[in-house]
Enzyme design. Sequence first.
Site, PDB file in Angstrom:
ATOM      1  N   SER A 173       6.121   4.137   3.065  1.00  0.00           N
ATOM      2  CA  SER A 173       5.643   3.069   2.192  1.00  0.00           C
ATOM      3  C   SER A 173       6.557   2.884   0.983  1.00  0.00           C
ATOM      4  CB  SER A 173       4.208   3.344   1.740  1.00  0.00           C
ATOM      5  OG  SER A 173       4.105   4.580   1.058  1.00  0.00           O
ATOM      6  N   VAL A 208       7.561   8.638   2.295  1.00  0.00           N
ATOM      7  CA  VAL A 208       8.841   7.958   2.475  1.00  0.00           C
ATOM      8  C   VAL A 208       8.653   6.542   3.011  1.00  0.00           C
ATOM      9  CG1 VAL A 208      11.078   8.041   3.647  1.00  0.00           C
ATOM     10  CG2 VAL A 208       9.989  10.157   2.891  1.00  0.00           C
ATOM     11  N   CYS A 251      -5.815  13.937   6.292  1.00  0.00           N
ATOM     12  CA  CYS A 251      -5.548  14.199   4.881  1.00  0.00           C
ATOM     13  C   CYS A 251      -6.560  15.116   4.214  1.00  0.00           C
ATOM     14  CB  CYS A 251      -5.434  12.878   4.110  1.00  0.00           C
ATOM     15  SG  CYS A 251      -6.940  11.867   4.089  1.00  0.00           S
ATOM     16  N   GLY A 276       3.527   0.787   5.337  1.00  0.00           N
ATOM     17  CA  GLY A 276       4.614   1.523   5.981  1.00  0.00           C
ATOM     18  C   GLY A 276       4.294   1.965   7.396  1.00  0.00           C
ATOM     19  N   ALA A 295       0.857  -1.180   0.000  1.00  0.00           N
ATOM     20  CA  ALA A 295       0.000   0.000   0.000  1.00  0.00           C
ATOM     21  C   ALA A 295       0.893   1.231   0.000  1.00  0.00           C
ATOM     22  CB  ALA A 295      -0.905  -0.013   1.231  1.00  0.00           C
ATOM     23  N   MET A 296       0.931   1.954  -1.106  1.00  0.00           N
ATOM     24  CA  MET A 296       1.849   3.069  -1.281  1.00  0.00           C
ATOM     25  C   MET A 296       1.113   4.399  -1.231  1.00  0.00           C
ATOM     26  SD  MET A 296       4.384   1.580  -4.249  1.00  0.00           S
ATOM     27  CE  MET A 296       5.562   2.929  -3.996  1.00  0.00           C
ATOM     28  N   SER A 297       1.405   5.190  -0.207  1.00  0.00           N
ATOM     29  CA  SER A 297       0.780   6.509  -0.066  1.00  0.00           C
ATOM     30  C   SER A 297       1.527   7.584  -0.835  1.00  0.00           C
ATOM     31  CB  SER A 297       0.723   6.898   1.408  1.00  0.00           C
ATOM     32  OG  SER A 297       2.026   7.123   1.903  1.00  0.00           O
ATOM     33  N   GLY A 298       2.747   7.267  -1.291  1.00  0.00           N
ATOM     34  CA  GLY A 298       3.582   8.263  -1.939  1.00  0.00           C
ATOM     35  C   GLY A 298       4.571   8.901  -0.997  1.00  0.00           C
ATOM     36  N   LEU A 304      -4.134   4.514  -3.448  1.00  0.00           N
ATOM     37  CA  LEU A 304      -5.555   4.842  -3.455  1.00  0.00           C
ATOM     38  C   LEU A 304      -5.761   6.317  -3.738  1.00  0.00           C
ATOM     39  CD1 LEU A 304      -6.753   2.876  -0.291  1.00  0.00           C
ATOM     40  CD2 LEU A 304      -6.552   2.072  -2.652  1.00  0.00           C
ATOM     41  N   CYS A 355     -10.288   4.937   8.409  1.00  0.00           N
ATOM     42  CA  CYS A 355      -9.701   4.722   7.085  1.00  0.00           C
ATOM     43  C   CYS A 355      -8.946   3.394   7.047  1.00  0.00           C
ATOM     44  CB  CYS A 355      -8.773   5.880   6.728  1.00  0.00           C
ATOM     45  SG  CYS A 355      -8.031   5.743   5.086  1.00  0.00           S
TER      46      CYS A 355
END
Length: 384
Positions: free
Chosen positions: A37, A35, A221, A148, A30-33, A56, A124
Amino acid sequence: MALDKTQENTHPINSLGFAKPPSETRVVVAMSGGVDSSVVAAKLADEGYDVVGVTLQLYDHGAALAKKGACCAGIDIHDARRVAEEKGFPHYVLDYENIFQDAVIDEFADSYLGGATPVPCIRCNERVKFKDLLETAKDLEADCMATGHYIQRKMGNRGAELHSAENAGKDQSYFLFSTTPEQLSYLRFPLGHLPNKEATRALAAEYGLSVADKPDSQDICFVPNGDYASVIEKLRPGSAEPGDIVDHEGVVRGKHNGVLHYTIGQRRGLGIGGLSEPLYVVKLDVDKKQVVVGPKEMLATRTIPVKEINWLGDEPFDSEKEWHLSVKVRSTRPPREAIIRPTGPTTAEVELLTPEEGVSPGQACVFYAPEGSRIYGGGWIWRG
């Protein structure tokens, strides 16, 4: 890491706990963008795993791009995609905007308008990342999903256990208490053992990631600059109805422009002058449109009703037994000794051995081992 029981011992156990080569182990990251993840994805890719990155999209690109420092914003999707390109693994963006709106944002607004202080990051994780995204990972035939988050998964005598991160300052266990045993068996948290954030950034530099110096995300967020009230007013027009600020004896002390602008324990910004002693917000009465204030000692709470409990103990959550554990009632506070008395399958009365100030409906009450790092689950504080 101990071997998952479903695996046969036909190959040395890899770092994710499977008895097969990394190249035959598919892991969705799961990549949030950010550092954290990105380091997880790069680390697993370098170790030879079959990595699939998934990001997502939680809200409109245009609106997200205008907000700096938020996870899952437009620039973060770009950063996640760039890391995947740099490390040579596939990356997908999934549109979860409607799911996020229904499962997280709407409840956040309604809870706030109901006088509670919600924690949308928990919802979430519970309703989006560890539910729908986890099912997507299974649809992609992944062996596990990695994130992450700063928390640890350890194998115990009865399966996977949830433990606090090695670095107490970065520990995210308060936000992950609702992770179920079934989800925990599938999840992996490769950063939970690191001593500090500097170690994560050092790994990002070692892997040559373009996000190595990217600042951490701040605030919720979808709430710019922590201004909850303005977001709720946009979501629920007309919700900021004025009313009275009254003391605990019902005497009107002032006026307010909407209960949603106040939180339990608040002292500053009440607009009440000529006081002989400081007054704090001790209750929010939505039905009467009143903000109730009182002396600091009125904030002290010893007994807390808790509902929607997710139990992670080895023994059943039985109403015949008391549990002597430690609990956190806010993410920024240390665990305090408590007695947990079940009142039903998913409800309990929590008695704090030392009263806490500012306990608020809508916050989580998370259960910890009195000694050691294990998390025993938790639930949601409510009025009773």
